[in-house]
Design an enzyme around this catalytic site. Structure first.
Site, PDB file in Angstrom:
ATOM      1  N   SER A  31      -3.668  -4.966   8.604  1.00 52.20           N
ATOM      2  CA  SER A  31      -3.279  -3.824   7.102  1.00 52.20           C
ATOM      3  C   SER A  31      -3.332  -2.743   8.313  1.00 52.20           C
ATOM      4  CB  SER A  31      -5.015  -3.723   6.292  1.00 52.20           C
ATOM      5  OG  SER A  31      -5.792  -2.104   6.339  1.00 52.20           O
TER       6      SER A  31
HETATM    7  N1  LIG Z   1      -4.413   4.937   1.018  1.00 47.39           N
HETATM    8  C1  LIG Z   1      -5.029   3.664   1.130  1.00 47.39           C
HETATM    9  C2  LIG Z   1      -4.148   2.447   1.183  1.00 47.39           C
HETATM   10  C3  LIG Z   1      -5.208   0.580   1.050  1.00 47.39           C
HETATM   11  C4  LIG Z   1      -4.355  -0.791   1.247  1.00 47.39           C
HETATM   12  O1  LIG Z   1      -3.208  -0.258   0.118  1.00 47.39           O
HETATM   13  N2  LIG Z   1      -4.423  -1.539   1.515  1.00 47.39           N
HETATM   14  C5  LIG Z   1      -4.298  -2.363   1.501  1.00 47.39           C
HETATM   15  C6  LIG Z   1      -3.773  -3.229   2.440  1.00 47.39           C
HETATM   16  S1  LIG Z   1      -2.928  -2.816   4.066  1.00 47.39           S
HETATM   17  C7  LIG Z   1      -5.274  -3.199   0.543  1.00 47.39           C
HETATM   18  O2  LIG Z   1      -6.150  -3.512  -0.039  1.00 47.39           O
HETATM   19  N3  LIG Z   1      -4.177  -4.309  -0.599  1.00 47.39           N
HETATM   20  C8  LIG Z   1      -4.890  -5.158  -1.508  1.00 47.39           C
HETATM   21  C9  LIG Z   1      -4.720  -4.608  -2.864  1.00 47.39           C
HETATM   22  O3  LIG Z   1      -4.399  -3.661  -3.479  1.00 47.39           O
HETATM   23  O4  LIG Z   1      -5.301  -5.677  -3.716  1.00 47.39           O
HETATM   24  C10 LIG Z   1      -6.024   3.814   2.141  1.00 47.39           C
HETATM   25  O5  LIG Z   1      -5.156   4.622   2.955  1.00 47.39           O
HETATM   26  O6  LIG Z   1      -6.847   3.162   2.608  1.00 47.39           O
END
Ligand SMILES: N[C@@H](CCC(=O)N[C@@H](CS)C(=O)NCC(=O)O)C(=O)O
Length: 241
Positions: A31
């Protein structure tokens, strides 16, 4: 101004606020926002525990994690029961709370606005385009989409323009904007699907940032996670052929 590529550890290691606790970071190595946050934690020299959230196996959807972040995203930090999510907000909080000075996130309103602009660019422009290009292939078995490729490349053109006549995204020194933009960019590089010959400002910034981040765990955090993502993406492309 610091010599190019030399960025001092920006911390208050002996700050009494950190004496009796560590910060938990909920993290997964592939991530990009998680890695950006962990690199910053390392740059600030903060005591921390890494709590792995296994995203490919839906670890973010467990009831335990949803209590911590109902939006089911990582990274999240828990700093003595104070929970923060969204990497941009976490990074601002950590610098405001623990950095020895404001160089990574300036208090001057105009300088702060430039850093914020870059952070919001990452959040609302670069990262959504990154997701739109890579996720359908990674998790949907779809071939790469040309339009999504073009849209992501537009982000690189903007990034290259931001870096005209300056070494770092918000001016003459490294800020949290560089941390935030570095991890998605290094992930894209690891996937080998873009040619950066025409984006020399961006490419040189990338080399500069790699060298600066080497003091904060670049190899074991950033390179390892970006390569894991790149390897996974390439294996999906191979499956399609
Ligand atoms: N804008 C957020 C984006 C976070 C994000 O989308 N993280 C992803 C991993 S890169 C995640 O946790 N995805 C799992 C989901 O949305 O269920 C940040 O910068 O923390």
């Amino acid at each position: 101004m610091e010599a190019e590529g030399i960025v001092p550890l920006n911390n208050r290691i002996f700050d009494p606020k950190m004496a009796n606790h560590s910060i938990d970071i909920y993290y997964y190595h592939m991530s990009p926002p998680s890695r950006a946050t962990l690199l910053l934690i390392r740059a600030l020299g903060l005591k921390h525990n890494i709590k792995i959230v296994d995203i490919p196996n839906k670890g973010q959807m467990t009831s335990e994690f949803l209590k911590i972040n109902p939006l089911h995203t990582i990274p999240v930090i828990n700093d003595g029961e104070f929970i923060v999510y969204d990497s941009h907000v976490i990074m601002k909080y950590l610098v405001n709370q623990y950095a020895k000075d404001d160089s990574l996130y300036p208090k001057d309103p105009k300088k702060e606005a430039v850093v914020d602009q870059r952070l919001y660019f990452e959040a609302s422009y670069l990262f959504p385009r990154f997701i739109a290009y890579f996720m359908p292939t990674l998790f949907g078995g779809q071939p790469p989409n040309e339009e999504a490729h073009k849209k992501l490349e537009e982000a690189f053109q903007h990034m290259d323009n931001f870096l005209k006549n300056q070494n770092w995204f918000a001016g003459t020194n490294m800020t949290i904007a560089d941390f935030s933009l570095f991890s998605p960019f290094s992930t894209v590089v690891a996937c080998d699907v873009f040619d950066f010959t025409n984006y020399q400002n961006l490419w040189q910034w990338y080399q500069r940032a790699k060298s600066a981040m080497s003091g904060f765990g670049y190899d074991e955090i950033e390179q390892e996670g970006a390569n894991a993502f790149g390897g996974y993406y390439k294996s999906k492309i191979k499956d399609l052929s």
